[in-house]
Write an enzyme that holds these catalytic residues in place. Structure first.
Site: not given
Ligand SMILES: Cc1cc2nc3c(=O)[nH]c(=O)nc-3n(C[C@H](O)[C@H](O)[C@H](O)COP(=O)(O)OP(=O)(O)OC[C@H]3O[C@@H](n4cnc5c(N)ncnc54)[C@H](O)[C@@H]3O)c2cc1C
Length: 291
Positions: A117, A168
């Protein structure tokens, strides 16, 4: 705040939306449910920023233990680990020794994949350096995470493409200053799309970690236009977020992986999920209100 949320039984109720539970059995049960739906899993034993050797070794033991469980129970799962849980803040050698044990065991178990991560930007270079050392020592069952909010990520994507490393791609979950990261959501999204297209075209089995439907649709149309078959990448989403979309994509024949955290150290993880989506705070508030 931490004391209030973690000691209040309702805090646990709220955490359960995003965390499979506190025990390995809870995690295994959730993995099985997801696997039944045709969804792959990445298991994360929660914990980060360990400050003493004993805790770093304990976190390593937990990662080794979950590998045993994946193997024994024949789960369709790999693991995600945070290097700061294994002693990154204490010393390079300790952390390297710990993560080496984990990736070696994963390799011995038929190449179970280990994802490092990515944490805050103070750790980006350190994590990539440590990764590179593992890779150069023959551990090719390891991959990294790159965050599209960082200016440096486009270059890191190219480096990983050259090496043939599984990336990722996510947007990034930490609060970062303007010296290192885009501050506007639109810029973060544009950079995500640029990096994603490069990874889809040239990268090794990228994991597109996002719940952003617009970006997911873009990925689908980009791959169709460029004749990139669905077995060359996967979508990744967090446990408890957009389960409907996870199922829909899996039913359409796409590889989908759910990131499933478990364990008692859920507070910082839960807070990041809250920060991403203020509406989640209403969910918390409503649970406390009901209680
Ligand atoms: C499998 C996975 C692994 C990850 N690993 C890391 C990592 O190693 N390091 C790191 O910094 N970040 C990590 N993240 C988190 C990532 O960086 C984002 O902070 C998070 O995924 C929200 O961004 P988004 O791409 O979904 O887009 P956004 O623009 O934030 O969200 C798009 C839509 O998704 C939905 N959504 C997003 N987040 C949420 C939530 N928490 N609860 C409910 N609905 C939500 C909403 O409908 C929103 O409108 C990971 C995310 C995923 C999915």
């Amino acid at each position: 705040m931490k004391g209030f949320v973690t000691h209040n039984p309702l805090g646990r109720v709220v955490a359960r939306r995003f965390v499979a539970g506190e025990t390995v059995d809870d995690a295994v049960k959730t993995v099985r449910e997801m696997n039944k739906l045709g969804i792959h899993v990445s298991l994360d034993h929660l914990g980060e920023n360990t400050t003493n050797v004993e805790d770093a070794n304990k976190a390593t033991g937990q990662a080794l233990g979950i590998l045993d469980v994946i193997k024994k129970e024949n789960l369709d799962a790999n693991i995600s680990v945070k290097l700061t849980s294994m002693g990154q803040d204490i010393g390079y050698d300790l952390c390297y020794q710990n993560i080496s044990k984990v990736v070696q065991k994963a390799q011995d178990y038929g190449d179970i994949f280990v994802r490092l991560d990515m944490e805050g930007s103070d750790y980006t270079q350190k994590t990539l350096d440590l990764f590179r050392n593992l890779w150069d020592n023959g551990h090719h069952n390891v991959g990294v995470v790159l965050q599209s909010y960082l200016y440096r990520t486009e270059k890191d994507v190219e480096d990983m493409i050259k090496l043939g490393v599984r990336v990722r791609l996510c947007k990034g979950a930490y609060l970062e200053p303007a010296e290192v990261a885009y501050q506007e959501k639109a810029e973060v999204d544009r950079n995500y799309i640029r990096c994603m297209e490069r990874l889809l075209s040239e990268g090794k089995y990228p994991g597109l970690a996002t719940h952003d439907e617009r970006i997911i649709e873009h990925a689908i149309s980009y791959t169709i236009r460029n004749r990139i078959t669905a077995d060359r990448f996967e979508f990744q989403m967090l446990h408890g977020v957009r389960r409907d979309l996870q199922k829909k994509l899996a039913n359409q024949g796409y590889n989908v992986r759910a990131y499933i955290p478990y364990g008692s150290e859920w507070y910082p993880y839960l807070m990041r999920r809250m920060a991403e989506r203020p509406a989640n705070l209403f969910f918390i508030a409503s649970q406390f209100w009901k209680g």
